[in-house]
Design a protein around this motif. Sequence first.
Motif, mmCIF file in Angstrom:
data_model
loop_
_atom_site.group_PDB
_atom_site.id
_atom_site.type_symbol
_atom_site.label_atom_id
_atom_site.label_comp_id
_atom_site.label_asym_id
_atom_site.label_seq_id
_atom_site.Cartn_x
_atom_site.Cartn_y
_atom_site.Cartn_z
ATOM 1 N N THR A 13 49.685 41.305 42.403
ATOM 2 C CA THR A 13 48.274 41.591 42.175
ATOM 3 C C THR A 13 47.426 40.844 43.198
ATOM 4 O OG1 THR A 13 48.610 41.945 39.812
ATOM 5 C CG2 THR A 13 46.369 41.451 40.521
ATOM 6 N N TYR A 14 46.598 41.610 43.897
ATOM 7 C CA TYR A 14 45.693 41.059 44.901
ATOM 8 C C TYR A 14 44.242 41.231 44.444
ATOM 9 C CZ TYR A 14 49.448 40.571 48.323
ATOM 10 O OH TYR A 14 50.599 40.186 48.984
ATOM 11 N N ALA A 15 43.396 40.339 44.920
ATOM 12 C CA ALA A 15 41.952 40.441 44.698
ATOM 13 C C ALA A 15 41.275 40.572 46.051
ATOM 14 C CB ALA A 15 41.429 39.219 43.962
ATOM 15 N N TYR A 16 40.158 41.318 46.065
ATOM 16 C CA TYR A 16 39.420 41.470 47.322
ATOM 17 C C TYR A 16 37.939 41.658 47.038
ATOM 18 C CZ TYR A 16 38.848 46.544 46.624
ATOM 19 O OH TYR A 16 38.489 47.777 46.149
ATOM 20 N N PHE A 62 37.453 42.614 43.218
ATOM 21 C CA PHE A 62 38.243 43.649 42.556
ATOM 22 C C PHE A 62 39.719 43.271 42.634
ATOM 23 C CE2 PHE A 62 34.511 45.841 44.355
ATOM 24 C CZ PHE A 62 33.988 46.411 43.202
ATOM 25 N N GLN A 63 40.538 43.886 41.770
ATOM 26 C CA GLN A 63 41.974 43.622 41.762
ATOM 27 C C GLN A 63 42.770 44.918 41.819
ATOM 28 O OE1 GLN A 63 41.984 39.442 39.183
ATOM 29 N NE2 GLN A 63 42.994 41.235 38.350
ATOM 30 N N PHE A 64 43.940 44.844 42.444
ATOM 31 C CA PHE A 64 44.896 45.947 42.436
ATOM 32 C C PHE A 64 46.298 45.362 42.539
ATOM 33 C CE2 PHE A 64 44.147 45.124 46.917
ATOM 34 C CZ PHE A 64 45.404 45.243 47.500
ATOM 35 N N THR A 65 47.282 46.158 42.182
ATOM 36 C CA THR A 65 48.674 45.716 42.220
ATOM 37 C C THR A 65 49.487 46.639 43.104
ATOM 38 O OG1 THR A 65 48.497 44.812 39.977
ATOM 39 C CG2 THR A 65 50.721 45.155 40.838
ATOM 40 N N THR A 66 50.243 46.071 44.023
ATOM 41 C CA THR A 66 51.076 46.862 44.926
ATOM 42 C C THR A 66 52.276 47.447 44.177
ATOM 43 O OG1 THR A 66 52.179 44.809 45.549
ATOM 44 C CG2 THR A 66 50.439 45.609 47.009
ATOM 45 N N ILE A 81 39.834 32.141 45.033
ATOM 46 C CA ILE A 81 38.985 32.635 46.116
ATOM 47 C C ILE A 81 38.998 31.698 47.324
ATOM 48 C CG2 ILE A 81 37.491 33.907 44.534
ATOM 49 C CD1 ILE A 81 35.450 31.692 44.720
ATOM 50 N N MET A 82 39.373 30.414 47.111
ATOM 51 C CA MET A 82 39.413 29.467 48.221
ATOM 52 C C MET A 82 40.569 29.759 49.169
ATOM 53 S SD MET A 82 36.762 27.869 47.354
ATOM 54 C CE MET A 82 36.769 26.625 48.635
ATOM 55 N N ASN A 83 41.517 30.612 48.726
ATOM 56 C CA ASN A 83 42.678 30.934 49.556
ATOM 57 C C ASN A 83 42.534 32.266 50.283
ATOM 58 O OD1 ASN A 83 44.032 28.611 48.520
ATOM 59 N ND2 ASN A 83 44.584 29.780 46.680
ATOM 60 N N ALA A 84 41.354 32.866 50.212
ATOM 61 C CA ALA A 84 41.182 34.211 50.736
ATOM 62 C C ALA A 84 41.235 34.256 52.266
ATOM 63 C CB ALA A 84 39.866 34.796 50.246
ATOM 64 N N PHE A 85 41.901 35.293 52.760
ATOM 65 C CA PHE A 85 41.882 35.609 54.193
ATOM 66 C C PHE A 85 40.675 36.496 54.474
ATOM 67 C CE2 PHE A 85 46.306 35.102 52.936
ATOM 68 C CZ PHE A 85 46.773 34.176 53.870
ATOM 69 N N ARG A 86 40.119 36.370 55.662
ATOM 70 C CA ARG A 86 38.991 37.219 56.048
ATOM 71 C C ARG A 86 39.390 38.065 57.252
ATOM 72 N NH1 ARG A 86 32.767 35.208 56.778
ATOM 73 N NH2 ARG A 86 33.157 34.713 54.574
ATOM 74 N N LEU A 87 39.099 39.376 57.150
ATOM 75 C CA LEU A 87 39.394 40.303 58.238
ATOM 76 C C LEU A 87 38.171 41.152 58.542
ATOM 77 C CD1 LEU A 87 42.912 41.684 57.196
ATOM 78 C CD2 LEU A 87 42.432 39.981 58.966
ATOM 79 N N ALA A 100 45.830 37.251 43.632
ATOM 80 C CA ALA A 100 44.983 36.861 42.502
ATOM 81 C C ALA A 100 45.727 35.897 41.587
ATOM 82 C CB ALA A 100 44.566 38.099 41.719
ATOM 83 N N SER A 101 44.974 35.075 40.893
ATOM 84 C CA SER A 101 45.543 34.190 39.885
ATOM 85 C C SER A 101 44.516 34.000 38.781
ATOM 86 C CB SER A 101 45.931 32.840 40.490
ATOM 87 O OG SER A 101 44.780 32.052 40.735
ATOM 88 N N ALA A 102 44.949 33.411 37.662
ATOM 89 C CA ALA A 102 44.034 33.158 36.557
ATOM 90 C C ALA A 102 43.054 32.035 36.876
ATOM 91 C CB ALA A 102 44.830 32.811 35.296
ATOM 92 N N ASP A 103 43.405 31.208 37.844
ATOM 93 C CA ASP A 103 42.549 30.108 38.277
ATOM 94 C C ASP A 103 41.441 30.682 39.168
ATOM 95 O OD1 ASP A 103 41.357 27.934 39.479
ATOM 96 O OD2 ASP A 103 43.239 26.907 39.930
ATOM 97 N N PRO A 104 40.173 30.542 38.795
ATOM 98 C CA PRO A 104 39.103 31.131 39.615
ATOM 99 C C PRO A 104 39.025 30.564 41.018
ATOM 100 C CG PRO A 104 38.190 29.670 37.940
ATOM 101 C CD PRO A 104 39.637 29.837 37.604
ATOM 102 N N ARG A 105 39.712 29.469 41.250
ATOM 103 C CA ARG A 105 39.685 28.886 42.587
ATOM 104 C C ARG A 105 40.570 29.643 43.567
ATOM 105 N NH1 ARG A 105 40.909 22.801 40.767
ATOM 106 N NH2 ARG A 105 42.320 24.023 39.447
#
Length: 458
Positions: free
Chosen positions: A126-129, A141-145, A86-92, A79-84
């Motif tokens: 912090t990751y977003a999914y 959503f966000q969580f932190t490892t 989401i363009m870096n998301a991996f799909r599984l 996750a980052s503060a930049d809403p973009r």
Amino acid sequence: MTSRFSLIFFLVAAVFSQALFAQEKKTYKEPKFDFDWSNPTVYPDRIILNISEDPAHSANITWRTSAKIKSGVIEYTEASADPRFIMNAFRLAAISTSFQSPEIEENKVKSTYHSISLKNLKPATTYAYRVGDSERWSEWFQFTTASEKTEEKFSFLYVGDAQNYILELWSRLIREGFKTAPDAKFFIHAGDLVNNAHREQQWHEWFTAGGFIHSMIPSMPTPGNHEYQPKSPSEEASKYRSLSVQWRPQFNLPENGPKGLEETAYFVDYQDARIISLNSNVELERQAEWLDSLLSKTTKKWIILTYHHPMYSASSGRDNPKIREIWKPIFDKYHVDLALQGHDHSYARGRVSPGENLLEGVNLRDQTGTVYVVSVSGGKMYEVGGDWDEFGAQKERSGGNTQLFQVITIEGDRLLFESYTAIGELYDSFELIKTPNGPNKFIELRANAIPERVETKK
């Protein structure tokens, strides 16, 4: 004159009727839930982040849809503060499993459960999914490892039985817990999450009450006796009780426990703490062997156990001697620090003697063996009771008719325990400090809390 008299008469009548109403004893009426209220749709629901075996590098996620949706996918990224971002998301692709239990009268629902384990994550990140089916999506959503720095400070939440009045009353409790400790790393649920093991409506209440909290703070549930009930007339006739049919589909938990008890008895290493879920409903002896082996090999500084039936009861007439006989010697042998329990629908906190290795000249009150806590988070209450002295333990704090959540904070050699009421009052507190060659130092902090509430059930 007439209008003034009429106004006075109206006001007097209103006050009188209110007084009569206030004196009437209200009868509780359960809210009505239509049968299809808990039915799934094509959109993801019951999204939950589960504790994983390696929380610094992995995360487990499950969700539910209607049976119409045959497969599910997840998108995730840092996750980052930049809403973009989401363009870096991996799909599984998720593992999708059809679910139905037509033999259970209260659970004639067809659905699909989707489950996935995210691997090779970065620690302290912090990751977003989001989850869905490629067309219909949840929100992000966000969580932190977990951190790999063992001494780094972290907190987690712990609650006893939600069980009754879940959507009505447990909702305010879990939300107050989140408000108090929004950075909590995980959430221990010490059994009896619902009242009827297989009932879809109650599980839907549980997920709805927690809402997005379930999706952002990993859950670590342990099963209570109400998670075990017969699922057919034949089971009922033979007095056999099955684990909730929803348990394994909706939770994706570590499978590192005894064979056959996976996802009910398991352990997690979080920084410098080994946290173990025991299943106090079944096979106590076999779990004792597993626990002995598990604790003999760990080098973690803190040992915290959670299970449902208390070693020492908080309510009268609810003793569990078999658990004390089989498990307590192992707790003592390996100097378990903290035991987090449920079942008794009241509050109790106390401790046992630290045993050997007392430093010369040290006040015994300042040293401790295992500290035992029993707590309740839902709306069902039992009378306060239970004599700990006759079993070699000392109860130091009780509570009745009070919904509670607990925040446990660990930083290096210090563990801070805080119990809060549903309206945010500090109800109990103590601190444990590790010493180089002896038992934990115990610091009593209950003087900072509100007066003890020992009201019995009304």
